[in-house]
Design a protein around this motif. Structure first.
Motif, PDB file in Angstrom:
ATOM      1  N   ILE A 539       7.361   7.559  -6.079  1.00  0.00           N
ATOM      2  CA  ILE A 539       6.200   8.253  -5.508  1.00  0.00           C
ATOM      3  C   ILE A 539       6.489   9.743  -5.312  1.00  0.00           C
ATOM      4  CG2 ILE A 539       4.664   8.408  -3.509  1.00  0.00           C
ATOM      5  CD1 ILE A 539       4.838   5.382  -3.256  1.00  0.00           C
ATOM      6  N   PRO A 540       7.616  10.146  -4.679  1.00  0.00           N
ATOM      7  CA  PRO A 540       7.889  11.591  -4.567  1.00  0.00           C
ATOM      8  C   PRO A 540       7.939  12.301  -5.918  1.00  0.00           C
ATOM      9  CG  PRO A 540       9.337  10.363  -3.120  1.00  0.00           C
ATOM     10  CD  PRO A 540       8.630   9.351  -3.967  1.00  0.00           C
ATOM     11  N   THR A 541       8.499  11.631  -6.938  1.00  0.00           N
ATOM     12  CA  THR A 541       8.605  12.268  -8.251  1.00  0.00           C
ATOM     13  C   THR A 541       7.239  12.427  -8.905  1.00  0.00           C
ATOM     14  OG1 THR A 541      10.796  11.255  -8.522  1.00  0.00           O
ATOM     15  CG2 THR A 541       9.772  12.175 -10.479  1.00  0.00           C
ATOM     16  N   VAL A 542       6.418  11.371  -8.850  1.00  0.00           N
ATOM     17  CA  VAL A 542       5.068  11.441  -9.429  1.00  0.00           C
ATOM     18  C   VAL A 542       4.244  12.528  -8.738  1.00  0.00           C
ATOM     19  CG1 VAL A 542       2.886  10.196  -9.653  1.00  0.00           C
ATOM     20  CG2 VAL A 542       5.022   9.051 -10.235  1.00  0.00           C
ATOM     21  N   LEU A 543       4.302  12.583  -7.404  1.00  0.00           N
ATOM     22  CA  LEU A 543       3.533  13.585  -6.665  1.00  0.00           C
ATOM     23  C   LEU A 543       4.022  14.998  -6.975  1.00  0.00           C
ATOM     24  CD1 LEU A 543       3.167  11.839  -3.173  1.00  0.00           C
ATOM     25  CD2 LEU A 543       1.496  11.960  -5.025  1.00  0.00           C
ATOM     26  N   THR A 544       5.337  15.148  -7.090  1.00  0.00           N
ATOM     27  CA  THR A 544       5.891  16.469  -7.413  1.00  0.00           C
ATOM     28  C   THR A 544       5.422  16.935  -8.784  1.00  0.00           C
ATOM     29  OG1 THR A 544       7.857  16.121  -6.034  1.00  0.00           O
ATOM     30  CG2 THR A 544       8.030  17.764  -7.774  1.00  0.00           C
ATOM     31  N   TYR A 545       5.469  16.051  -9.791  1.00  0.00           N
ATOM     32  CA  TYR A 545       5.030  16.432 -11.129  1.00  0.00           C
ATOM     33  C   TYR A 545       3.547  16.802 -11.133  1.00  0.00           C
ATOM     34  CZ  TYR A 545       9.396  14.704 -13.206  1.00  0.00           C
ATOM     35  OH  TYR A 545      10.713  14.519 -13.542  1.00  0.00           O
ATOM     36  N   GLY A 546       2.742  16.055 -10.367  1.00  0.00           N
ATOM     37  CA  GLY A 546       1.319  16.371 -10.299  1.00  0.00           C
ATOM     38  C   GLY A 546       1.066  17.732  -9.692  1.00  0.00           C
ATOM     39  N   VAL A 602       8.252  -7.591  -8.791  1.00  0.00           N
ATOM     40  CA  VAL A 602       6.876  -7.779  -8.328  1.00  0.00           C
ATOM     41  C   VAL A 602       6.395  -6.559  -7.559  1.00  0.00           C
ATOM     42  CG1 VAL A 602       5.424  -9.107  -6.752  1.00  0.00           C
ATOM     43  CG2 VAL A 602       6.978 -10.296  -8.312  1.00  0.00           C
ATOM     44  N   ARG A 603       7.211  -6.056  -6.636  1.00  0.00           N
ATOM     45  CA  ARG A 603       6.797  -4.875  -5.858  1.00  0.00           C
ATOM     46  C   ARG A 603       6.668  -3.645  -6.769  1.00  0.00           C
ATOM     47  NH1 ARG A 603       4.304  -6.649  -1.365  1.00  0.00           N
ATOM     48  NH2 ARG A 603       5.720  -7.547   0.202  1.00  0.00           N
ATOM     49  N   TRP A 604       7.518  -3.541  -7.762  1.00  0.00           N
ATOM     50  CA  TRP A 604       7.446  -2.420  -8.722  1.00  0.00           C
ATOM     51  C   TRP A 604       6.145  -2.514  -9.523  1.00  0.00           C
ATOM     52  CZ3 TRP A 604      12.620  -0.002  -9.960  1.00  0.00           C
ATOM     53  CH2 TRP A 604      12.491   1.162 -10.712  1.00  0.00           C
ATOM     54  N   LEU A 605       5.788  -3.719  -9.937  1.00  0.00           N
ATOM     55  CA  LEU A 605       4.552  -3.924 -10.691  1.00  0.00           C
ATOM     56  C   LEU A 605       3.330  -3.595  -9.840  1.00  0.00           C
ATOM     57  CD1 LEU A 605       3.093  -4.856 -13.246  1.00  0.00           C
ATOM     58  CD2 LEU A 605       3.333  -7.221 -12.449  1.00  0.00           C
ATOM     59  N   GLN A 606       3.381  -3.916  -8.548  1.00  0.00           N
ATOM     60  CA  GLN A 606       2.277  -3.565  -7.655  1.00  0.00           C
ATOM     61  C   GLN A 606       2.087  -2.054  -7.588  1.00  0.00           C
ATOM     62  OE1 GLN A 606       3.506  -5.440  -4.020  1.00  0.00           O
ATOM     63  NE2 GLN A 606       2.795  -7.485  -4.627  1.00  0.00           N
ATOM     64  N   LEU A 607       3.174  -1.328  -7.500  1.00  0.00           N
ATOM     65  CA  LEU A 607       3.101   0.137  -7.495  1.00  0.00           C
ATOM     66  C   LEU A 607       2.583   0.664  -8.828  1.00  0.00           C
ATOM     67  CD1 LEU A 607       3.774   3.053  -6.635  1.00  0.00           C
ATOM     68  CD2 LEU A 607       6.178   2.579  -7.163  1.00  0.00           C
ATOM     69  N   ALA A 608       3.142   0.160  -9.937  1.00  0.00           N
ATOM     70  CA  ALA A 608       2.779   0.651 -11.271  1.00  0.00           C
ATOM     71  C   ALA A 608       1.322   0.387 -11.609  1.00  0.00           C
ATOM     72  CB  ALA A 608       3.688   0.011 -12.325  1.00  0.00           C
ATOM     73  N   THR A 609       0.710  -0.630 -10.985  1.00  0.00           N
ATOM     74  CA  THR A 609      -0.693  -0.964 -11.262  1.00  0.00           C
ATOM     75  C   THR A 609      -1.615   0.220 -11.002  1.00  0.00           C
ATOM     76  OG1 THR A 609      -0.331  -3.300 -10.773  1.00  0.00           O
ATOM     77  CG2 THR A 609      -2.589  -2.497 -10.570  1.00  0.00           C
ATOM     78  N   ILE A 690      -6.639   5.043  -1.901  1.00  0.00           N
ATOM     79  CA  ILE A 690      -5.318   5.241  -1.309  1.00  0.00           C
ATOM     80  C   ILE A 690      -4.483   3.992  -1.521  1.00  0.00           C
ATOM     81  CG2 ILE A 690      -4.094   5.439   0.897  1.00  0.00           C
ATOM     82  CD1 ILE A 690      -6.146   7.426   1.788  1.00  0.00           C
ATOM     83  N   VAL A 691      -3.232   4.195  -1.925  1.00  0.00           N
ATOM     84  CA  VAL A 691      -2.319   3.088  -2.205  1.00  0.00           C
ATOM     85  C   VAL A 691      -1.094   3.241  -1.309  1.00  0.00           C
ATOM     86  CG1 VAL A 691      -1.039   1.851  -3.977  1.00  0.00           C
ATOM     87  CG2 VAL A 691      -3.118   3.114  -4.595  1.00  0.00           C
ATOM     88  N   ALA A 692      -0.710   2.131  -0.657  1.00  0.00           N
ATOM     89  CA  ALA A 692       0.456   2.121   0.233  1.00  0.00           C
ATOM     90  C   ALA A 692       1.351   0.938  -0.140  1.00  0.00           C
ATOM     91  CB  ALA A 692       0.004   2.027   1.690  1.00  0.00           C
TER      92      ALA A 692
END
Length: 748
Positions: A539-546, A602-609, A690-692
């Motif tokens: 999440i920090p990396t994706v937000l930083t790139y954006g 599973v938790r990684w897939l939830q985030l990637a969705t 919003i995704v948490a």
């Protein structure tokens, strides 16, 4: 006489505070003279004074006393008035003291938003006015420290945005201009991925190091950079691309951000000026959202073709299937065929792009398919196309010394050469599993046509849909590199290489960048280890790139890109988890690769969705667990129903038109809400989802913050009031927390 300070007002001019010497010091000198006179007069003993003084002398003494008090009052009044006048100018814009070299930047309402110390290595040296022939004609203020450095400060103003431009020119090779800024409150974002990835930046630290791409497992900065930083106080810092830039964060003292210009023997060997030059701009606005929007690249659609938009939409709505190779399990034609067959057998995942690593070649740089492992690849690709997939080959700018093309490239002088040789001797390096490789000199006019011809031949013969560019990092280049046309920054190679390939064949992704590649090219996140610790960096990396201006982002594989030997032992160490739940696979190239931990997957897939692209290496069916398969089905349906329509119908258009990120930090929803800056493990898809996610092992509840508004709970469908925390919010293993923005007047 040297200037005593520089005052930059909130207009399009600068003025020096020098002028006729009417300073309070002159008044103080006069007061000292009068004081001496009085002391002299009162030197006699008191009785003698009574005897000698006549009435006229008492009148004189009274007059002198009144005069003295009047002067003290006037001097004090003038000092206070003078300070108040300075304070108003000081608050409205920027104040610089050339003796201490302290700069303070203020907001429109008079609040200090940035404090800086310029020329850190100048010590107490005195500043002088620049000579007439050194003064620029752009109305810049110019100061010089003899035989060390020259400083220019200029001011420009745009609609709602004020910019102060700072340029240091070294006058000697051993002076490295260094400016450090601090902020008492607020937060700093941008730059790129760091070794201790933090969001915001001040939560981590970076030692003074060259601002070039690298591998954060070994270097300070990651694979994607931009010389752009923004603070929550509404301040941005842009650094000129030709500056030989070094950066540090929290290195010497907390909440300190330093810029330095330095020539060295690797990153900045070639330069446009004989001595280091530091050139950057500080810009301010009313808030960071409007400031970020102002500097975002607009009209990314310019030059976009309809087929390019189709590629973007397909990457957003269909998975990327990454077929890996590993020692003892070489990539071959059967593995690709079986993998796509397994995808179709799942029944709920859509076709997409099949991504092959560089192992499709006999040796890196051959640019031909291995005839032994891919004897009928043209037929296999035809079958893959009929199944609805697209095929993507990974290529690199490196040529193994064992490649059939290496000798030809040496003979035609197509490779980067050794720096300290007179003849065309190729400079060698190592890259991934290639122990010895040359690097294509993309600045050579003969190299680009040669490479384009090779790639077009592949496309014509096998009907390849596109290429993925694995460009490496600056540290993957030969240490003593020498290009045909020298680059002031080794990372400029990435931009030139990407643009050269794009002009000849289709490209869908690139592994690194310092400037935003032309659409439809997506920029990849760096490879992440299969661990909870790595997942927490996504999440920090994706937000930083954006925030840096890269709206089209391609994350790595669900569950991680590689197994980290330091985190693969049994049990959980810190945030790293077991690489357990291994099961043998009966097909595909990942047969001998261990599966990620089941809960982690599973938790990684939830985030990637909810991210722009879903990238698979391991299929959910490989766990042999119906619960995992069912969760994958539910998440796929969720993406098709909620996420994909938002991406394709709305936020792709926003990204192409305005350059704003698709995946956004909460503060882009409400920049005036200080809590939004404290949330590091949530994000927003556009401004209405919003995704948490849960990013820690064995965790089934978490804290969730909702910005102002009305939000619909994605788990139970209830309405939630915003501008507050949801404490101990329950998130079972088969659920992911997400909230949909509703109109403010929504009520059941």
């Amino acid at each position: 006489m040297p200037p005593s300070g520089i005052k930059i007002n909130n207009g399009d001019f600068l003025e020096s505070s020098d002028g006729p010497d009417h300073s309070p010091q002159n008044s103080i000198t006069s007061i000292n003279s009068i004081s001496s006179l009085l002391k002299e007069k009162f030197a006699l003993p008191f009785p003698a004074m009574l005897k000698k003084k006549r009435p006229q002398e008492y009148k004189l003494r009274a007059f002198v006393g009144i005069l003295f008090l009047s002067i003290v009052f006037l001097v004090g009044f003038a000092y206070v008035y003078h300070q108040q006048v300075l304070q108003r100018a000081y608050f409205k814009s920027i104040r610089f003291n050339n003796e201490e070299r302290i700069v303070r930047v203020f907001s429109n309402n008079g609040r200090e938003i940035m404090y800086g110390h310029l020329g850190m290595h100048l010590g107490g040296d005195q500043a002088f006015r620049c000579l007439p022939n050194d003064i620029l004609d752009d109305r810049s203020v110019c100061m010089e420290w003899m035989h060390k450095a020259r400083l220019y400060i200029n001011y420009t103003e745009h609609i709602g945005v004020r910019c102060y431009h700072v340029t240091w020119e070294s006058l000697t090779s051993d002076f490295h201009p260094t400016d450090c800024y601090e902020w008492s409150d607020g937060h700093l974002y941008g730059g790129g991925q760091t070794q201790k990835m933090a969001w915001p930046i001040e939560k981590g630290s970076v030692k003074m190091s060259p601002f070039i791409t690298g591998d954060v497992r070994q270097h300070e900065w990651g694979n994607v950079l931009k010389r752009y930083f923004i603070s929550s106080n509404g301040v941005t810092v842009f650094v000129d691309p030709d500056t030989p830039l070094y950066v540090s964060v929290n290195s010497d003292r907390p909440r300190q951000f330093c810029l330095q210009a330095r020539h060295d023997d690797f990153a900045y060997v070639y330069h446009s000026t004989p001595f280091p030059q530091l050139n950057y701009s500080i810009c301010t606005s009313s808030n960071m959202k409007s400031l970020h929007s102002f500097f975002s690249e607009k009209q990314l659609w310019d030059g976009l073709k309809e087929e390019d938009l189709n590629v973007i939409n397909s990457l957003l709505t269909e998975p990327v299937w990454q077929i890996p190779s590993s020692p003892g399990s070489e990539l071959n034609e059967g593995a690709i065929y079986n993998y796509t067959e397994d995808v179709i057998a799942l029944g709920f995942l859509r076709q997409g792009h099949v991504l092959l690593s560089e192992a499709w070649q006999p040796h890196v740089g051959d640019f031909v398919l291995d005839p032994f492992r891919f004897p009928t690849m043209d037929e296999t690709i035809d079958i893959i196309h009929r199944r609805g997939f697209r095929i993507v080959f990974t290529i690199q700018p490196f040529l193994s010394t064992e490649s059939t093309n290496f000798a030809e490239a040496v003979q035609k002088h197509l490779l980067v050469n050794e720096r300290y040789t007179e003849h065309h001797i190729p400079a060698l390096t190592r890259y991934k599993d290639v122990a010895s490789a040359g690097m294509l000199d993309i600045t050579n006019n003969k190299t680009v046509p040669w490479l384009q011809t090779k790639l077009k031949a592949l496309v014509d013969k096998y009907h390849i849909d596109a290429f993925y560019l694995d460009v490496g990092t600056a540290y993957d280049m030969p240490h003593y590199y020498r290009f045909e046309n020298q680059l002031t920054n080794p990372d400029q190679y990435k931009t030139i290489f990407t643009d050269s390939i794009l002009s000849a064949v289709e490209v869908v992704g690139v592994s690194g960048a310092i400037t935003r590649p032309k659409a439809p090219v997506f920029v990849s996140l760096p490879p992440f280890a299969s661990s909870w610790k790595s997942m927490q960096s996504i999440i920090p990396t994706v937000l930083t790139y954006g925030v840096m201006g890269y709206p089209f982002i391609m994350p790595g594989a669900v569950g991680g890109d590689y197994r980290d030997s330091e985190e693969s032992h049994a049990g959980v160490t810190g945030n790293a988890t077991v690489m357990g739940n291994r099961s043998s696979e009966s097909g595909g190239t990942s047969t001998h690769l261990p599966l990620p931990d089941k809960e982690l997957y599973v938790r990684w897939l939830q985030l990637a969705t909810f991210l722009p692209v879903i990238r698979y290496a391991h299929l959910p069916s490989k766990y042999g667990d119906e619960r995992v398969l069912e969760m994958a089905k539910v998440l796929t349906a969720l993406r098709l129903k909620i996420v994909n329509p938002l991406l394709v119908d709305k936020y792709v258009k926003d990204a192409l038109e305005f350059g704003i990120p698709i995946i956004r930090p909460l503060w882009l929803l409400d920049p005036n809400d200080p809590t939004c800056h404290l949330v590091t493990d949530e994000f927003s898809v556009g401004d209405e989802l919003i995704v948490a996610p849960v990013i820690s092992p064995r965790t089934y509840e978490r804290e969730v913050y909702l910005p102002a508004g009305v939000w619909k709970d994605g788990i139970d469908g209830s309405l939630r009031k915003g501008n507050r925390w949801l404490h101990s919010y329950a998130v079972p293993e088969d659920k992911v927390a997400y909230f949909i923005k509703m109109p403010d007047d929504t009520r059941f």
